[in-house]
Structure formats: C-alpha cells, structure tokens
Design a protein around this motif. Structure first.
Motif, mmCIF file in Angstrom:
data_model
loop_
_atom_site.group_PDB
_atom_site.id
_atom_site.type_symbol
_atom_site.label_atom_id
_atom_site.label_comp_id
_atom_site.label_asym_id
_atom_site.label_seq_id
_atom_site.Cartn_x
_atom_site.Cartn_y
_atom_site.Cartn_z
ATOM 1 N N ILE A 1 -0.933 -5.596 0.047
ATOM 2 C CA ILE A 1 -2.266 -5.525 -0.551
ATOM 3 C C ILE A 1 -2.724 -6.959 -0.803
ATOM 4 O O ILE A 1 -1.957 -7.784 -1.313
ATOM 5 C CB ILE A 1 -2.246 -4.715 -1.861
ATOM 6 C CG1 ILE A 1 -1.785 -3.281 -1.583
ATOM 7 C CG2 ILE A 1 -3.617 -4.734 -2.535
ATOM 8 C CD1 ILE A 1 -1.567 -2.444 -2.829
ATOM 9 N N CYS B 1 0.841 -1.198 0.000
ATOM 10 C CA CYS B 1 0.000 0.000 0.000
ATOM 11 C C CYS B 1 0.876 1.248 0.000
ATOM 12 O O CYS B 1 1.848 1.341 0.758
ATOM 13 C CB CYS B 1 -0.911 -0.012 1.231
ATOM 14 S SG CYS B 1 -1.978 1.438 1.353
ATOM 15 N N CYS C 1 -4.285 -0.563 -0.183
ATOM 16 C CA CYS C 1 -5.017 -1.690 0.391
ATOM 17 C C CYS C 1 -6.487 -1.269 0.504
ATOM 18 O O CYS C 1 -6.814 -0.087 0.327
ATOM 19 C CB CYS C 1 -4.443 -2.057 1.765
ATOM 20 S SG CYS C 1 -4.664 -0.803 3.036
#
Length: 138
Positions: free
Chosen positions: A108, A101, A122
């Motif tokens: 993620i 992220c 994310c």
C-alpha cells in the motif's frame, strides 16, 4: 515492466528498517486515535445517562432529547466501526502483514497509509470496494 514492479514491492533488508520506523509512527497515531475514541465513548455514555427522561419535560423536549440520543448512537456506530478498523490495523502490525493490501497483497502506498492508517486495501482495490465489486468485511 512486471519485473520492475515486483522488485519495487518485494521487501529488502535496506527497506525494512525505514518502513518499520514509519509503521512505528503510524502505530502511535492509531493508539492515540483509539484512546480519543475511548474517551468520546465514555463521554457519550455519561451524556446519555444524564439526559434520561425525568418526566418534567414537555413532549417537544422529549422528542428533541430522543433525537439527540439517536444521533449520538448513530455516531457511536460509525465510531465503533472505525475503532474495529484501528484494532485490525494494530493486529496486522503485530502479525507483520500491515502495509500490504488484504486483497491483492501488493504494498500500500505510504502516502495512503499516512492519510488512512487503518486502511486494508491499496487504492485500486479500495476503488473496487467502493464500486461494490469487492467485499470489505474484516
């Protein structure tokens, strides 16, 4: 529990080869999407050149052509934004930061990457972006 989560997100030697293979497949998808968008852009340019006013149309035809051109340009703007996101994802792959992220640096979810391979966030941080609580600029 925090120690368990940290262990899940920390890269290990066993996880890297599997993730790399997954990212290779995503890279192929991103490159294909980029190629398709380039082809659509070239098609839009050609259509725009072919639809130039030649003076023989009545005012309704001109208005209709103008509307269609504006629609193509607005679609082109969103496509251009998507292309920038794809290019950014490919650069992150090259740098080794893909899959993390851009805000919190957590991993993620692979299912999210599969669904939206150009994503930078994310799911939790993406929700913040959508609420206007986090900047989404690249």
């Amino acid at each position: 529990m925090a120690k368990t989560q940290k262990a899940k997100t920390a890269p290990t030697a066993d996880v890297v080869p599997q993730d790399q293979g997954q990212y290779d497949a995503l890279r192929v998808r991103l490159l294909e999407q980029r190629r398709e968008m380039d082809a659509m852009y070239n098609q839009d340019v050609k259509a725009g050149q072919e639809s130039a006013d030649d003076g023989t149309e009545d005012i309704v035809d001109r208005a209709n052509n103008h509307y269609n051109r504006e629609l193509m340009f607005s679609l082109s703007d969103s496509e251009r934004q998507r292309l920038l996101q794809i290019e950014d994802a490919l650069q992150r792959m090259d740098k080794g930061s893909y899959g993390r992220c851009a805000n919190c640096a957590n991993a993620i979810n692979p299912l999210r990457l599969d669904a939206v391979p150009w994503t930078r966030f994310c799911i939790d941080c993406q929700e913040l972006v959508e609420r206007g609580m986090l900047e989404a600029e690249m």
